[in-house]
Write an enzyme that holds these catalytic residues in place. Structure first.
Site, mmCIF file in Angstrom:
data_model
loop_
_atom_site.group_PDB
_atom_site.id
_atom_site.type_symbol
_atom_site.label_atom_id
_atom_site.label_comp_id
_atom_site.label_asym_id
_atom_site.label_seq_id
_atom_site.Cartn_x
_atom_site.Cartn_y
_atom_site.Cartn_z
ATOM 1 N N HIS A 49 9.072 93.241 -14.715
ATOM 2 C CA HIS A 49 9.516 93.947 -15.909
ATOM 3 C C HIS A 49 8.881 95.337 -15.956
ATOM 4 O O HIS A 49 7.743 95.531 -15.514
ATOM 5 C CB HIS A 49 9.131 93.176 -17.169
ATOM 6 N N GLU B 170 4.174 89.671 -21.076
ATOM 7 C CA GLU B 170 4.408 88.307 -21.540
ATOM 8 C C GLU B 170 3.298 87.371 -21.097
ATOM 9 O O GLU B 170 2.466 87.711 -20.248
ATOM 10 C CB GLU B 170 5.759 87.794 -21.042
ATOM 11 N N HIS C 135 6.961 87.986 -10.351
ATOM 12 C CA HIS C 135 6.739 86.622 -10.825
ATOM 13 C C HIS C 135 8.050 85.844 -10.857
ATOM 14 O O HIS C 135 9.142 86.425 -10.802
ATOM 15 C CB HIS C 135 6.122 86.619 -12.227
ATOM 16 N N ARG D 11 15.642 91.969 -11.394
ATOM 17 C CA ARG D 11 15.755 90.844 -10.462
ATOM 18 C C ARG D 11 15.738 91.396 -9.042
ATOM 19 O O ARG D 11 16.578 92.229 -8.685
ATOM 20 C CB ARG D 11 17.052 90.093 -10.759
#
Length: 321
Positions: free
Chosen positions: A103, A120, A178, A198
């Site tokens: 991200h 996150e 991740h 992605r």
């Protein structure tokens, strides 16, 4: 009328990699064949949460922010975020491996997508035998080495795979590669953002034979190849006391193991979120009470300064900004 502990209607998301644990273990009502995510509290455009309890039932989180402002968020947070809720709370069930992804940070996300970044954390609620998470690289990495493996389709050779069990906790900073592995169900706390780059999707296709889009041209500038391996979070579990898990500029998360009745005093200028990851509990304020069980999430508005939590055995993730 005074604010009270707020529940929201879960927003279930069909995912190519999703399964049935959200329905079978957490009791989420859904007819989706592959329910991969349950968005518990969301202010993402097009997926704004709707209140499920009390006299505000049916109103959106956006409407609450416009009406209650600092009473909901806290005065200092309302100055920063205005009518935008800063956190997105999810449960995720990966029947199959998620794509390998990362991200962007706040600066890049704002420039490209008019969005927050996406820092996150994950709390593993259930994991099948030998299930794993992919977090970071298993060796020192450079952009050149990474791109070579990406081109040769040997990316998995340089990724770090961690076997996981219930209670394992990971902090996923922006710029870190991740993926959630098959067989893992977890709670996710993140900035309000739906921006994901992605980079590899295991060469799978949907029912129509189409591959999902990759974002490697965007991702390369979002990587931080110099991050230390500090993503595993060690924490203590202390009965009836909050213990720190993650503390970052975007959110603080603590573990609260409740085995009796405890009084909570909100000395922060912030809302509090409780995510029940085990057992059940009753949360009582001056004018209301609300039951919460595993797989449910409750928002305590900032204006509520005193409340009581009662349980014989519940584990709650306690989140504030």
């Amino acid at each position: 009328m005074k604010l009270y502990p707020l529940k929201f209607q879960p927003i279930l998301k069909e995912k190519i990699w999703g399964g049935n644990k959200l329905k079978e273990i957490l009791g989420k009502a859904s007819k989706l064949p592959n329910a991969g995510e349950s968005w518990e509290i969301s202010d993402v455009e097009g997926d704004v949460s709707i209140v499920a309890n009390g006299f505000l039932k049916g109103q959106s989180l956006k409407q609450l922010l416009e009406t209650y402002q600092a009473e909901l968020l806290g005065a200092s947070h309302y100055e920063v975020f205005g009518n935008k809720f800063p956190l997105l709370i999810k449960f995720i069930d990966a029947k199959e491996d998620l794509s390998i992804q990362l991200h962007p940070n706040d600066e890049l996300a704002a420039k490209r997508h008019n969005s927050f970044g996406k820092t996150e954390m994950w709390y593993v609620m259930q994991a099948d035998k030998d299930a794993n998470l992919i977090v970071g690289f298993n060796q020192e990495m450079t952009p050149e080495k990474y791109l070579k493996h990406l081109e040769n389709k040997t990316l998995t050779e340089i990724l770090n795979f961690d076997k996981v069990k219930t209670g394992d906790t990971y902090f996923i900073e922006v710029g870190r590669v991740h993926a959630i592995g098959a067989g893992v169900m977890l709670a996710e706390i993140q900035q309000t953002s739906d921006i994901t780059y992605r980079v590899y999707d295991w060469d799978r296709v949907d029912d129509n034979g189409n591959e999902r889009d990759l974002h490697n041209d965007l991702a390369i500038d979002a990587f931080n190849f110099d991050m230390p391996d500090n993503f595993r979070i060690d924490y203590q579990i202390m009965e009836n006391r909050s213990s720190k898990m993650v503390n970052c500029p975007y959110f603080t998360t603590r573990m609260l193991h409740v085995t009796e009745s405890i009084l909570k005093l909100n000395t922060k200028d912030s809302f509090f979120i409780y995510i029940c990851v085990e057992g059940d509990a009753m949360i009582e304020t001056e004018n209301a009470s609300e039951f919460i069980k595993q797989g449910e999430t409750l928002l305590i508005p900032a204006a509520i300064k005193t409340y009581k939590i009662t349980s014989s055995n519940a584990k709650l993730l306690e989140v504030y900004v």
